[in-house]
Design an enzyme around this catalytic site. Structure first.
Site, mmCIF file in Angstrom:
data_model
loop_
_atom_site.group_PDB
_atom_site.id
_atom_site.type_symbol
_atom_site.label_atom_id
_atom_site.label_comp_id
_atom_site.label_asym_id
_atom_site.label_seq_id
_atom_site.Cartn_x
_atom_site.Cartn_y
_atom_site.Cartn_z
ATOM 1 N NE ARG A 136 -6.131 0.884 -1.627
ATOM 2 C CZ ARG A 136 -5.469 1.236 -0.608
ATOM 3 N NH1 ARG A 136 -4.175 1.057 -0.436
ATOM 4 N NH2 ARG A 136 -6.255 2.034 0.065
ATOM 5 N NE ARG A 191 0.199 1.589 3.415
ATOM 6 C CZ ARG A 191 1.173 2.142 3.648
ATOM 7 N NH1 ARG A 191 2.345 1.931 3.637
ATOM 8 N NH2 ARG A 191 0.882 3.583 3.673
ATOM 9 N N GLY A 192 0.115 2.420 0.101
ATOM 10 C CA GLY A 192 0.803 3.640 -0.283
ATOM 11 C C GLY A 192 1.005 3.995 -1.752
ATOM 12 C CB ALA A 193 0.388 6.805 -3.687
ATOM 13 C CG ASN A 243 -2.393 11.524 2.724
ATOM 14 O OD1 ASN A 243 -1.734 10.376 1.967
ATOM 15 N ND2 ASN A 243 -2.099 11.658 4.089
ATOM 16 C CE LYS A 244 -5.148 5.544 4.613
ATOM 17 N NZ LYS A 244 -5.991 4.696 3.805
ATOM 18 C CG ASP A 292 -3.051 8.013 -1.289
ATOM 19 O OD1 ASP A 292 -3.097 8.353 -0.243
ATOM 20 O OD2 ASP A 292 -2.688 6.854 -1.907
ATOM 21 C CD GLN A 322 -2.711 2.684 6.803
ATOM 22 O OE1 GLN A 322 -3.280 2.902 7.830
ATOM 23 N NE2 GLN A 322 -3.642 2.454 5.726
#
Ligand code: MRU
Length: 314
Positions: free
Chosen positions: A79, A45-47, A227-228, A218, A177
């Site tokens: 995603r 995960r993570g862009a 973002n998150k 992201d 995270q």
């Protein structure tokens, strides 16, 4: 630091981030459908890491003689919010049109990502002062990229420059995270770190205990940054208490075509919210909303730290 991912003997190996920090285990992808599942289920995960994994998914499709256009469409469904996924798949398709193999393109992308993050770190280090306490949300670290990290890359660069920094990580409910990944990364580098619950970020800023906020992204688009989930609340508190709020992101995260409010915000599984360690924390039938990202509007952002220098939000 363990490698986030690597390519060996025509297979993609992903550090299984669902099991961190207690278990170090690699998840092997032998075909592109396994790589898609790994992105969907957040093994990776993570862009930027999603982007590089998507490029390797294309490499797997090529090796098995699949139709690359069909594979590209399927990989892009994994995603919806991080633009790096779409950028990476299109970049591999372009490379293949220009006589490269998808494998070569993916390997290059992995290398470049680490170089880009080191440049982001250098530019970001310029805004970090001696003895700063830096708050970060989610994980925009080596684990969210091919290596080094974006927001945590800035923190790494400041630490390497002996700035005596301290880090505060929001735990980042519901996937944690911050608690599981960012704290782990900081501990591996011996960077002083404290963990807080998400709800404590405003309190820490009101008390004057945070000098800067640095988060990842992201997607950067006209009007702000996705973002998150929880990033918006951090940005609002930072504005209120005059704490500089930086986003660290590579140019591949910029989407010049879209308005940020038109971007699809991923809605994830209800069980992420209802359960902790596989146990219901409330009644099973409770209705849930689980947006995985939110939008930080441009006027809340001090600057976007990129590999080309610090830019204004769009
Ligand atoms: O749902 P995730 O874990 O993929 O979300 C990750 C983030 O929101 C990160 O902050 C973002 O991708 C930047 S990673 C350098």
């Amino acid at each position: 630091m363990e490698r986030t991912l690597y390519w060996q003997d025509d297979c993609l190996y992903l550090l299984d981030q669902r099991k961190l920090p207690h278990t170090i285990e690699y998840f092997k992808c032998t075909d592109y459908n396994e790589a898609i599942d790994a992105i969907k289920t957040m093994v990776v995960r993570g862009a930027p890491a999603i982007g590089v994994s998507a490029a390797y998914a294309m490499a797997l499709a090529e090796i098995h003689g699949e139709d690359l256009n069909v594979a590209a469409d399927e990989i892009k469904q994994a995603r919806p919010t991080a633009v790096n996924l779409f950028w990476a798949v299109d970049k591999v398709l372009d490379a293949v049109k220009n006589q490269k193999t998808a494998v070569q393109a993916a390997i290059e992308m992995e290398k470049e990502d680490i170089e880009i993050n080191k440049k982001i770190g250098q530019y970001g280090n310029e805004v970090i002062s001696q003895n700063d306490t830096i708050l970060t949300h989610c994980n925009a670290g080596a684990l969210a990229c091919a290596g080094y990290g974006t927001a945590l890359g800035v923190i790494r660069a400041a630490h390497e420059a002996n700035k005596n920094i301290n880090v505060i990580c929001d735990e980042t409910r519901p996937v944690l995270q911050g608690a599981r990944l960012s704290v782990f990364e900081m501990q591996q580098e011996n960077i002083p770190v404290r963990l807080i619950v998400d709800g404590a970020a405003g309190h820490m800023m009101q008390k004057g205990l945070v000098d800067k906020v640095v988060i990842g992204a992201d997607r950067v688009a006209k009007g702000g940054v996705a973002n998150k989930i929880g990033s918006l609340m951090v940005a609002l508190a930072a504005k209120r208490y005059d704490v500089p709020f930086y986003v660290a992101a590579p140019i591949s995260t910029f989407d010049y075509e879209s308005n940020i409010f038109d971007v699809t915000i991923e809605q994830r599984n209800r069980d992420e919210v209802l359960k902790i360690n596989d146990k219901y924390i409330t009644k099973e039938e409770t209705e849930v909303e689980n947006p995985a990202f939110d939008i930080v509007e441009s006027d809340l952002i001090t600057g976007i730290i990129t590999e080309e220098g610090i830019k204004k939000a769009l």
